[in-house]
Design an enzyme around this catalytic site. Structure first.
Site, PDB file in Angstrom:
ATOM      1  N   TYR A  74      14.542  24.320  35.316  1.00 43.12           N
ATOM      2  CA  TYR A  74      15.533  23.788  36.332  1.00 43.12           C
ATOM      3  C   TYR A  74      16.629  22.614  36.403  1.00 43.12           C
ATOM      4  CZ  TYR A  74      17.288  22.393  41.340  1.00 43.12           C
ATOM      5  OH  TYR A  74      18.994  22.600  41.349  1.00 43.12           O
ATOM      6  N   PHE A 126      48.444  28.609  36.583  1.00 48.83           N
ATOM      7  CA  PHE A 126      47.810  29.524  36.902  1.00 48.83           C
ATOM      8  C   PHE A 126      47.352  30.363  38.335  1.00 48.83           C
ATOM      9  CE2 PHE A 126      44.196  31.797  36.156  1.00 48.83           C
ATOM     10  CZ  PHE A 126      44.517  33.166  35.868  1.00 48.83           C
ATOM     11  N   THR A 127      47.134  31.284  38.967  1.00 44.20           N
ATOM     12  CA  THR A 127      46.426  31.359  39.687  1.00 44.20           C
ATOM     13  C   THR A 127      45.487  30.656  40.439  1.00 44.20           C
ATOM     14  OG1 THR A 127      45.318  33.363  39.041  1.00 44.20           O
ATOM     15  CG2 THR A 127      47.593  33.899  39.964  1.00 44.20           C
ATOM     16  N   ASP A 217      43.859  23.268  30.963  1.00 42.81           N
ATOM     17  CA  ASP A 217      43.733  24.182  30.656  1.00 42.81           C
ATOM     18  C   ASP A 217      43.393  24.885  29.158  1.00 42.81           C
ATOM     19  OD1 ASP A 217      42.640  26.462  31.042  1.00 42.81           O
ATOM     20  OD2 ASP A 217      43.555  26.483  32.436  1.00 42.81           O
ATOM     21  N   LYS A 260      36.966  33.584  27.598  1.00 42.61           N
ATOM     22  CA  LYS A 260      38.021  34.220  27.401  1.00 42.61           C
ATOM     23  C   LYS A 260      37.649  33.516  25.973  1.00 42.61           C
ATOM     24  CE  LYS A 260      40.106  34.169  31.069  1.00 42.61           C
ATOM     25  NZ  LYS A 260      39.393  33.787  32.051  1.00 42.61           N
ATOM     26  N   ARG A 385      51.633  40.866  37.224  1.00 49.67           N
ATOM     27  CA  ARG A 385      51.562  39.535  37.477  1.00 49.67           C
ATOM     28  C   ARG A 385      53.371  39.789  37.262  1.00 49.67           C
ATOM     29  NH1 ARG A 385      47.996  37.593  38.097  1.00 49.67           N
ATOM     30  NH2 ARG A 385      46.394  36.659  36.895  1.00 49.67           N
ATOM     31  N   PHE A 452      47.013  39.138  44.860  1.00 53.96           N
ATOM     32  CA  PHE A 452      46.721  40.178  43.922  1.00 53.96           C
ATOM     33  C   PHE A 452      45.272  40.840  44.201  1.00 53.96           C
ATOM     34  CE2 PHE A 452      44.253  38.075  40.516  1.00 53.96           C
ATOM     35  CZ  PHE A 452      44.630  36.122  41.010  1.00 53.96           C
TER      36      PHE A 452
HETATM   37  C1  LIG Z   1      44.666  30.298  31.566  1.00 56.83           C
HETATM   38  C2  LIG Z   1      43.745  30.180  33.228  1.00 56.83           C
HETATM   39  N1  LIG Z   1      42.184  29.125  32.949  1.00 56.83           N
HETATM   40  C3  LIG Z   1      41.506  29.550  34.417  1.00 56.83           C
HETATM   41  C4  LIG Z   1      40.851  30.668  34.425  1.00 56.83           C
HETATM   42  C5  LIG Z   1      40.229  31.106  35.498  1.00 56.83           C
HETATM   43  O1  LIG Z   1      38.812  31.297  34.294  1.00 56.83           O
HETATM   44  P1  LIG Z   1      37.683  32.165  35.452  1.00 56.83           P
HETATM   45  O2  LIG Z   1      38.423  33.538  35.867  1.00 56.83           O
HETATM   46  O3  LIG Z   1      36.863  31.733  34.930  1.00 56.83           O
HETATM   47  O4  LIG Z   1      37.425  31.547  36.454  1.00 56.83           O
HETATM   48  C6  LIG Z   1      41.574  31.829  33.626  1.00 56.83           C
HETATM   49  C7  LIG Z   1      41.155  33.244  34.452  1.00 56.83           C
HETATM   50  O5  LIG Z   1      41.699  33.922  33.963  1.00 56.83           O
HETATM   51  C8  LIG Z   1      42.864  31.869  33.204  1.00 56.83           C
HETATM   52  O6  LIG Z   1      43.643  32.752  32.332  1.00 56.83           O
END
Ligand SMILES: Cc1ncc(COP(=O)(O)O)c(C=O)c1O
Length: 462
Positions: A74, A126-127, A217, A260, A385, A452
């Site tokens: 843990y 980014f979303t 990021d 990724k 997108r 989405f």
């Molecule tokens: C550029 C970017 N930032 C953040 C994220 C979010 O990561 P996660 O899906 O692991 O939460 C993504 C995921 O697609 C991404 O492409």
């Protein structure tokens, strides 16, 4: 003249997973049941799955072997310390805050740095990143270069921050209202477009002289490093590992979705330089993710991740082959006359849905409709997108109207072959040929945030 010499992936296949082609009738039924949203399809009904490159990579035999030595203690697991070492060696950040995936890191970072009323400039939204910034009371302001919004601009670094736009934001709101600038490497929503090292350095100089932090990021920093090696003068002979270090050098920390570049199916982290910021992050981590030595990951997850981080930079051929496959699909589509975002980016090919379905208004969701149609044609799953992903403005409640209305075909790493890419290109071209038969959609269910993922649609009566 020397004959052209082909090159190939630096691996061979040891295990395969069968996939099934469905009939047109099965696909018609499946997409209708999924409300014309490919996120709501069952994976079993998909032939070639290009929904996302996130968490869909094939791990290597070394990574699978690493799972077996995962330490499931843990607290203080040895797997955590191996992960700390890998992040220090490859990314150069001393402080590691592990999370279950990228959005976990975004949540923690936003909560420790953003106060209500703050502004966070960034190179395109980014979303999930913007969601967490807004959830913490902040407001995202786009400061990416104009070329990023033009699908056909051949600018080599369409992910760059426009320093004039950044300076204007600082003038308008004051540096004290800007906790950090958010710089994404290989900008996802722009089509996987890179940032140059010169731009990263300029942004860092600009910000550090005003007491503003720079947070990357760095989810796709490896792929960004490849484009720098190919396109930025002075870095041709650097290794990918060296360029990656140089990218992170111009930042105070980073959020990373390890699903990724890092070649694992789950995981992520927040990495920081400042031990005091890391202490505050860890305080929140224990409430939202897990203890500070595992975040949201098991010991075996951290072990596979540490191996993946080292593997991605072990040879420059890895990322060259990965991006080479994306370029292969892009070239095939271009030859077939399908309009796509150019230059082709790092993690996928982005089809210009506004151009393919130029008879449809953005209000009837052309990219969503095209994504559904590509699935119906050949069982190929992509993702919207465009206006659906952009969501609504929290103040006015209106749709945000992005200039890019795209279908993304994201390619998982080390999963599909060149023949799969040929099949994808042929399916898309067949849809493009009968584009005038394709109508728009109406949204029948709209989630309040990140719509989405779960929104449902139906075809408009023609
Ligand atoms: C550029 C970017 N930032 C953040 C994220 C979010 O990561 P996660 O899906 O692991 O939460 C993504 C995921 O697609 C991404 O492409």
């Amino acid at each position: 003249m020397r004959a052209h010499r082909s090159w190939a992936e630096p691996w061979k296949i040891k295990m395969v997973e069968p996939i099934r082609m469905t009939t047109p009738e099965e696909r018609n039924a499946a997409i209708a049941e999924a409300g014309y949203n490919t996120f709501l399809l069952r994976a079993d009904d998909v032939y070639i799955d290009l929904l996302t490159d996130s968490g869909t990579s094939a791990m290597s035999d070394r990574q699978w072997a690493a799972l077996m030595i995962g330490d499931e203690a843990y607290a203080g697991a040895s797997s955590f310390y191996r992960l700390v070492d890998a992040v220090r060696d490859v990314y150069g950040y001393q402080e590691l805050v592990p999370t279950h995936q990228g959005r976990g890191a975004e949540h923690i970072l936003s909560q420790i740095l953003i106060e209500p009323g703050d502004v966070v400039p960034g190179n395109m939204y980014f979303t999930t990143t913007r969601f967490h910034q807004e959830h913490a009371g902040g407001r995202f302001v786009d400061v990416i270069v104009d070329e990023a919004h033009d699908p056909y601009s051949l600018h080599p670094f369409k992910g760059n921050v426009d320093l004039d736009k950044l300076a204007a934001v600082v003038d308008t709101y004051g540096a004290e209202r800007i906790p950090y600038v958010s710089v994404e490497t290989n900008v996802n929503m722009a089509g996987g477009q890179p940032v140059s090292l010169a731009n990263l350095r300029d942004v860092y100089d600009f910000c550090s002289s005003r007491g503003i932090l720079v947070m990357l990021d760095a989810t796709r920093a490896l792929e960004n490093a490849h484009f720098i090696k190919e396109r930025e003068r002075g870095y041709e002979s650097w290794t990918i590992a060296e360029i990656l270090h140089e990218i992170t050098r111009w930042s105070d920390g980073a959020t990373v979705s390890s699903k990724k570049d890092n070649l694992v199916n789950i995981g992520g982290f927040l990495a920081l330089r400042d031990p005091e910021l890391a202490r505050r992050a860890r305080e929140l981590l224990v409430a939202f993710e897990g203890l500070h030595t595992y975040g949201g990951m098991s010991g075996r997850d951290m072990e596979a991740l540490a191996a993946g981080i080292r593997e991605m930079v072990a040879t420059d051929d890895h990322v060259r082959a990965r991006i080479g496959q994306v370029a292969y699909l892009g070239d095939a589509l271009l030859k077939m006359g399908v309009p796509i975002v150019q230059p082709v980016g790092g993690h996928g090919v982005f089809i210009d849905a506004a151009a393919v379905l130029d008879h449809l208004d953005q209000d009837v969701f052309p990219a969503q409709a095209l994504t559904a149609e590509i699935y119906r044609e050949g069982g190929v799953r992509g993702m919207e997108r465009g206006i659906v992903s952009a969501g609504r403005d929290p103040v006015s409640g209106d749709h945000r109207r992005p200039r890019l209305e795209l279908v993304r075909l994201a390619i998982p790493r080390r999963v599909y072959t060149q023949s799969h890419m040929d099949v994808v290109a042929e399916s898309v071209a067949a849809v493009a040929e009968r584009r005038h038969e394709i109508g728009g959609l109406r949204m029948t269910y709209e989630p309040e945030s990140l719509r989405f993922f779960q929104a449902r649609f139906e075809p408009l009566a023609s």
